[in-house]
Design an enzyme around this catalytic site. Sequence first.
Site, PDB file in Angstrom:
ATOM      1  N   GLU A   1      -4.215   6.069  27.972  1.00  0.00           N
ATOM      2  CA  GLU A   1      -3.661   6.353  26.647  1.00  0.00           C
ATOM      3  C   GLU A   1      -3.526   7.849  26.363  1.00  0.00           C
ATOM      4  OE1 GLU A   1      -6.079   5.838  23.169  1.00  0.00           O
ATOM      5  OE2 GLU A   1      -4.368   5.465  21.865  1.00  0.00           O
TER       6      GLU A   1
ATOM      7  N   ASP B   1       0.021   6.701  21.970  1.00  0.00           N
ATOM      8  CA  ASP B   1      -0.255   6.242  20.603  1.00  0.00           C
ATOM      9  C   ASP B   1       0.659   6.988  19.625  1.00  0.00           C
ATOM     10  OD1 ASP B   1      -1.426   5.627  18.038  1.00  0.00           O
ATOM     11  OD2 ASP B   1      -3.255   5.056  19.100  1.00  0.00           O
TER      12      ASP B   1
ATOM     13  N   HIS C   1       0.188  12.171  12.345  1.00  0.00           N
ATOM     14  CA  HIS C   1      -0.473  11.949  11.053  1.00  0.00           C
ATOM     15  C   HIS C   1      -0.549  13.276  10.290  1.00  0.00           C
ATOM     16  CE1 HIS C   1      -1.817   7.777  10.927  1.00  0.00           C
ATOM     17  NE2 HIS C   1      -2.187   7.861  12.194  1.00  0.00           N
TER      18      HIS C   1
ATOM     19  N   SER D   1      -3.459   0.805  14.918  1.00  0.00           N
ATOM     20  CA  SER D   1      -3.659   0.835  16.375  1.00  0.00           C
ATOM     21  C   SER D   1      -4.570  -0.296  16.861  1.00  0.00           C
ATOM     22  CB  SER D   1      -4.225   2.185  16.817  1.00  0.00           C
ATOM     23  OG  SER D   1      -3.253   3.184  16.624  1.00  0.00           O
TER      24      SER D   1
ATOM     25  N   HIS E   1       1.863   5.478   9.789  1.00  0.00           N
ATOM     26  CA  HIS E   1       2.719   4.885  10.815  1.00  0.00           C
ATOM     27  C   HIS E   1       4.008   4.399  10.169  1.00  0.00           C
ATOM     28  CE1 HIS E   1      -1.306   3.727  12.945  1.00  0.00           C
ATOM     29  NE2 HIS E   1      -1.103   5.032  12.885  1.00  0.00           N
TER      30      HIS E   1
HETATM   31 MG    MG Z   1      -5.072   5.090  20.029  1.00  0.00          MG
HETATM   32 ZN    ZN Z   2      -2.421   6.411  13.704  1.00  0.00          ZN
END
Ligand code: MG
Ligand code: ZN
Length: 354
Positions: free
Chosen positions: A242, A34, A251, A75, A316
Amino acid sequence: MKTNRIITSIAFICFSYFAFAQKAPKNVIFMIGDGMGIAQIYSGMVANGNKLALEQCTYSGFSKTYSASNFTTDSGAGGTALACGVKTKNGMIGMNPDSVAVSSILEQAEKNKLSTGIVVACAVTHATPASFIAHQVNRNMYEEIAADYLKTNIDVFIGGGKKYFEDRADGKDLTQDLIAKNYKVAYTLADVKATKTGKLAGLLYDDQNPGMPERGDMLPESTVAAIDILKNNPKGFFLMIEGSQIDWACHDNNAKQAVLEMQDFDKTIGKVLEFAKKDGNTLVIITADHETGGMTILNGKMGSDDMNVVYTTKNHSGVPVPVFAYGPGAENFTGFMENTSFKQKLEKLLKFKK
Ligand code: MG
Ligand code: ZN
């Protein structure tokens, strides 16, 4: 003489068949970092002394991540595109923009008698894993997403998020429902690793998993445990894994933490590729749902996590993300791809019936 010639002919036909027939995968392991763009990958590689397990992948390309509603995806929409093959609105899970549920590649795998699994470094109800199993208009509907797990027959799921199963507004204890559906519910990594067959729900943390290094080898070890169970199915399996917290570190614009999360994900990739190499029938795909932080590296030194990293946002970014593939069928995942193209390609490779 005559027998020799016949044997030679048969040998030639066999050789031609094996050399030129495109081999189809039996198992698919779909790995999502991610927030993992090129800079996140390279930061891990630099800190590791110019080396990642990921480099063993033989094919690579790019995935375009924009969603139906936004240039820059979240996401939910990013996971839904990868899992269900549709662009949707940011925040949605397993649905098209008109709020109609769309089946995921994991659900199609289950329908086609493969074993299925999810292993994540976050709550199993979080947006990315949810995209593979749930259908909700909003990613924050954690309790509804937990209930969606019960609507499937997923064989193995491991992560955090126990409270969304057990401490719910509706007063239900979904763990009891899981047990009634023959799941073993494990609360510790040791318990996960002790499970070798059957159905397993690993709810290892009350809410989100801790970050690295506190999480230890939860992700790589749970991955190995999941593969050990799933590989028992002679028809094959689909497993989604993941590396959830590369995104969270970025972030926070915390490059040192991003390195730790990247290294943890790559350690997991190493375990997966080790299995895939031995197995020979497993297609491994590694990609991201989007990039986080608009991260770049201006300077650094091989073998050190001390690098000059610049972030351009706390959110993002909209740039494409890399795709890596290994194993039978990997050659189908090169060049520029839409993030919606994975489901269809996999269904075709696995010869799924709708
Ligand atoms: Mg995620
Ligand atoms: Zn994020």
